[in-house]
Design a protein around this motif. Structure first.
Motif, PDB file in Angstrom:
ATOM      1  N   MET A  25       0.821  -1.168   0.000  1.00 63.40           N
ATOM      2  CA  MET A  25       0.000   0.000   0.000  1.00 63.40           C
ATOM      3  C   MET A  25       0.881   1.253   0.000  1.00 63.40           C
ATOM      4  SD  MET A  25      -3.354   0.565   2.222  1.00 63.40           S
ATOM      5  CE  MET A  25      -3.505   2.133   2.983  1.00 63.40           C
ATOM      6  N   ALA A  26       1.996   1.177   0.718  1.00 62.32           N
ATOM      7  CA  ALA A  26       2.915   2.311   0.761  1.00 62.32           C
ATOM      8  C   ALA A  26       3.475   2.586  -0.623  1.00 62.32           C
ATOM      9  CB  ALA A  26       4.032   2.040   1.754  1.00 62.32           C
ATOM     10  N   GLU A  27       3.781   1.530  -1.362  1.00 58.21           N
ATOM     11  CA  GLU A  27       4.309   1.702  -2.721  1.00 58.21           C
ATOM     12  C   GLU A  27       3.267   2.362  -3.612  1.00 58.21           C
ATOM     13  OE1 GLU A  27       6.215  -0.965  -6.356  1.00 58.21           O
ATOM     14  OE2 GLU A  27       5.357  -1.973  -4.609  1.00 58.21           O
ATOM     15  N   TYR A  28       2.021   1.951  -3.483  1.00 63.87           N
ATOM     16  CA  TYR A  28       0.941   2.526  -4.280  1.00 63.87           C
ATOM     17  C   TYR A  28       0.768   4.007  -3.949  1.00 63.87           C
ATOM     18  CZ  TYR A  28      -3.719   3.381  -6.162  1.00 63.87           C
ATOM     19  OH  TYR A  28      -4.779   3.907  -6.849  1.00 63.87           O
ATOM     20  N   GLU A  29       0.784   4.326  -2.667  1.00 61.58           N
ATOM     21  CA  GLU A  29       0.600   5.713  -2.254  1.00 61.58           C
ATOM     22  C   GLU A  29       1.796   6.587  -2.632  1.00 61.58           C
ATOM     23  OE1 GLU A  29      -0.415   5.249   1.871  1.00 61.58           O
ATOM     24  OE2 GLU A  29      -2.555   5.164   1.397  1.00 61.58           O
ATOM     25  N   ALA A  30       2.978   5.984  -2.749  1.00 64.29           N
ATOM     26  CA  ALA A  30       4.174   6.734  -3.117  1.00 64.29           C
ATOM     27  C   ALA A  30       4.249   6.984  -4.621  1.00 64.29           C
ATOM     28  CB  ALA A  30       5.417   5.992  -2.656  1.00 64.29           C
ATOM     29  N   ALA A  31       3.461   6.262  -5.398  1.00 64.16           N
ATOM     30  CA  ALA A  31       3.482   6.424  -6.857  1.00 64.16           C
ATOM     31  C   ALA A  31       2.992   7.819  -7.212  1.00 64.16           C
ATOM     32  CB  ALA A  31       2.598   5.367  -7.511  1.00 64.16           C
ATOM     33  N   LYS A  32       3.782   8.540  -7.988  1.00 67.33           N
ATOM     34  CA  LYS A  32       3.465   9.931  -8.331  1.00 67.33           C
ATOM     35  C   LYS A  32       2.525  10.007  -9.536  1.00 67.33           C
ATOM     36  CE  LYS A  32       6.207  11.710  -5.267  1.00 67.33           C
ATOM     37  NZ  LYS A  32       5.633  11.967  -3.981  1.00 67.33           N
ATOM     38  N   ALA A  33       2.884   9.352 -10.614  1.00 67.09           N
ATOM     39  CA  ALA A  33       2.073   9.419 -11.828  1.00 67.09           C
ATOM     40  C   ALA A  33       0.872   8.486 -11.694  1.00 67.09           C
ATOM     41  CB  ALA A  33       2.915   9.026 -13.042  1.00 67.09           C
ATOM     42  N   SER A  34      -0.220   8.839 -12.342  1.00 64.64           N
ATOM     43  CA  SER A  34      -1.425   8.015 -12.245  1.00 64.64           C
ATOM     44  C   SER A  34      -1.205   6.627 -12.840  1.00 64.64           C
ATOM     45  CB  SER A  34      -2.587   8.705 -12.948  1.00 64.64           C
ATOM     46  OG  SER A  34      -2.289   8.867 -14.324  1.00 64.64           O
ATOM     47  N   GLY A  35      -0.389   6.534 -13.868  1.00 66.68           N
ATOM     48  CA  GLY A  35      -0.110   5.242 -14.489  1.00 66.68           C
ATOM     49  C   GLY A  35       0.714   4.324 -13.607  1.00 66.68           C
ATOM     50  N   GLU A  36       1.537   4.901 -12.733  1.00 70.68           N
ATOM     51  CA  GLU A  36       2.366   4.073 -11.850  1.00 70.68           C
ATOM     52  C   GLU A  36       1.498   3.275 -10.889  1.00 70.68           C
ATOM     53  OE1 GLU A  36       5.885   5.839  -9.958  1.00 70.68           O
ATOM     54  OE2 GLU A  36       5.593   7.539 -11.312  1.00 70.68           O
ATOM     55  N   GLY A  37       0.507   3.924 -10.303  1.00 71.68           N
ATOM     56  CA  GLY A  37      -0.378   3.222  -9.364  1.00 71.68           C
ATOM     57  C   GLY A  37      -1.128   2.095 -10.043  1.00 71.68           C
ATOM     58  N   ALA A  38      -1.623   2.358 -11.240  1.00 72.23           N
ATOM     59  CA  ALA A  38      -2.340   1.326 -11.987  1.00 72.23           C
ATOM     60  C   ALA A  38      -1.417   0.158 -12.332  1.00 72.23           C
ATOM     61  CB  ALA A  38      -2.938   1.926 -13.261  1.00 72.23           C
ATOM     62  N   ALA A  39      -0.172   0.465 -12.658  1.00 71.70           N
ATOM     63  CA  ALA A  39       0.790  -0.595 -12.976  1.00 71.70           C
ATOM     64  C   ALA A  39       1.064  -1.462 -11.751  1.00 71.70           C
ATOM     65  CB  ALA A  39       2.088   0.013 -13.496  1.00 71.70           C
ATOM     66  N   ILE A  40       1.142  -0.847 -10.587  1.00 73.55           N
ATOM     67  CA  ILE A  40       1.369  -1.600  -9.350  1.00 73.55           C
ATOM     68  C   ILE A  40       0.181  -2.527  -9.087  1.00 73.55           C
ATOM     69  CG2 ILE A  40       1.552  -1.389  -6.832  1.00 73.55           C
ATOM     70  CD1 ILE A  40       3.094   1.275  -7.378  1.00 73.55           C
ATOM     71  N   LEU A  41      -1.023  -2.013  -9.251  1.00 75.09           N
ATOM     72  CA  LEU A  41      -2.219  -2.839  -9.037  1.00 75.09           C
ATOM     73  C   LEU A  41      -2.249  -4.023  -9.994  1.00 75.09           C
ATOM     74  CD1 LEU A  41      -4.976  -0.128  -8.464  1.00 75.09           C
ATOM     75  CD2 LEU A  41      -3.837  -1.531  -6.749  1.00 75.09           C
ATOM     76  N   ARG A  42      -1.944  -3.784 -11.277  1.00 74.81           N
ATOM     77  CA  ARG A  42      -1.926  -4.888 -12.244  1.00 74.81           C
ATOM     78  C   ARG A  42      -0.869  -5.913 -11.890  1.00 74.81           C
ATOM     79  NH1 ARG A  42      -2.586  -0.667 -15.828  1.00 74.81           N
ATOM     80  NH2 ARG A  42      -0.374  -0.630 -16.318  1.00 74.81           N
ATOM     81  N   ARG A  43       0.318  -5.451 -11.525  1.00 69.28           N
ATOM     82  CA  ARG A  43       1.413  -6.357 -11.191  1.00 69.28           C
ATOM     83  C   ARG A  43       1.047  -7.258 -10.016  1.00 69.28           C
ATOM     84  NH1 ARG A  43       5.851  -3.149  -8.921  1.00 69.28           N
ATOM     85  NH2 ARG A  43       4.849  -3.643  -6.964  1.00 69.28           N
ATOM     86  N   GLU A  44       0.359  -6.699  -9.031  1.00 66.06           N
ATOM     87  CA  GLU A  44       0.011  -7.453  -7.827  1.00 66.06           C
ATOM     88  C   GLU A  44      -1.334  -8.164  -7.941  1.00 66.06           C
ATOM     89  OE1 GLU A  44       2.155  -7.905  -5.450  1.00 66.06           O
ATOM     90  OE2 GLU A  44       3.596  -6.524  -6.336  1.00 66.06           O
ATOM     91  N   GLY A  45      -2.042  -7.954  -9.037  1.00 65.36           N
ATOM     92  CA  GLY A  45      -3.340  -8.598  -9.224  1.00 65.36           C
ATOM     93  C   GLY A  45      -4.408  -8.038  -8.296  1.00 65.36           C
TER      94      GLY A  45
END
Length: 105
Positions: free
Chosen positions: A1-21
């Motif tokens: 969750m910390a990694e998701y919240e630290a993501a600056k660009a909107s695409g970064e958060g989405a990429a983290i969610l996809r990677r983790e399923g």
């Protein structure tokens, strides 16, 4: 969750969610639990992601292709049977036609 919240660009958060399923709803649920003081209990729980979502995309694709292959093989078997029947019917009609021609009145 910390990694998701630290993501600056909107695409970064989405990429983290996809990677983790995961889905964005998981983040919302975990934030609410954290804000309610359930962070320690949340850390001991297993991930809410079901086993079917953990399967890789490749395994899902292989399963989909396997089912499609089985369906196409069944269609092919029906088509072959139909062609065989049509061939026998054609041969029978040809034989009947020849016998009718040879026995002209």
């Amino acid at each position: 969750m910390a990694e998701y919240e630290a993501a600056k660009a909107s695409g970064e958060g989405a990429a983290i969610l996809r990677r983790e399923g995961l889905y964005h709803s998981h983040i919302l649920e975990w934030r609410a639990a954290r804000d309610a003081g359930a962070l320690t209990a949340l850390g001991t729980r297993k991930s809410p992601v079901s086993e079917s979502r953990r399967r890789s995309g490749e395994a899902t694709e292989v399963e989909r292709l396997r089912r499609r292959n089985e369906r196409l093989e069944a269609d092919l078997a029906r088509t072959k049977t139909a062609l065989e029947i049509m061939g026998k019917a054609h041969a029978l009609l040809e034989t009947l036609s020849e016998s009718a021609d040879s026995t002209a009145p």
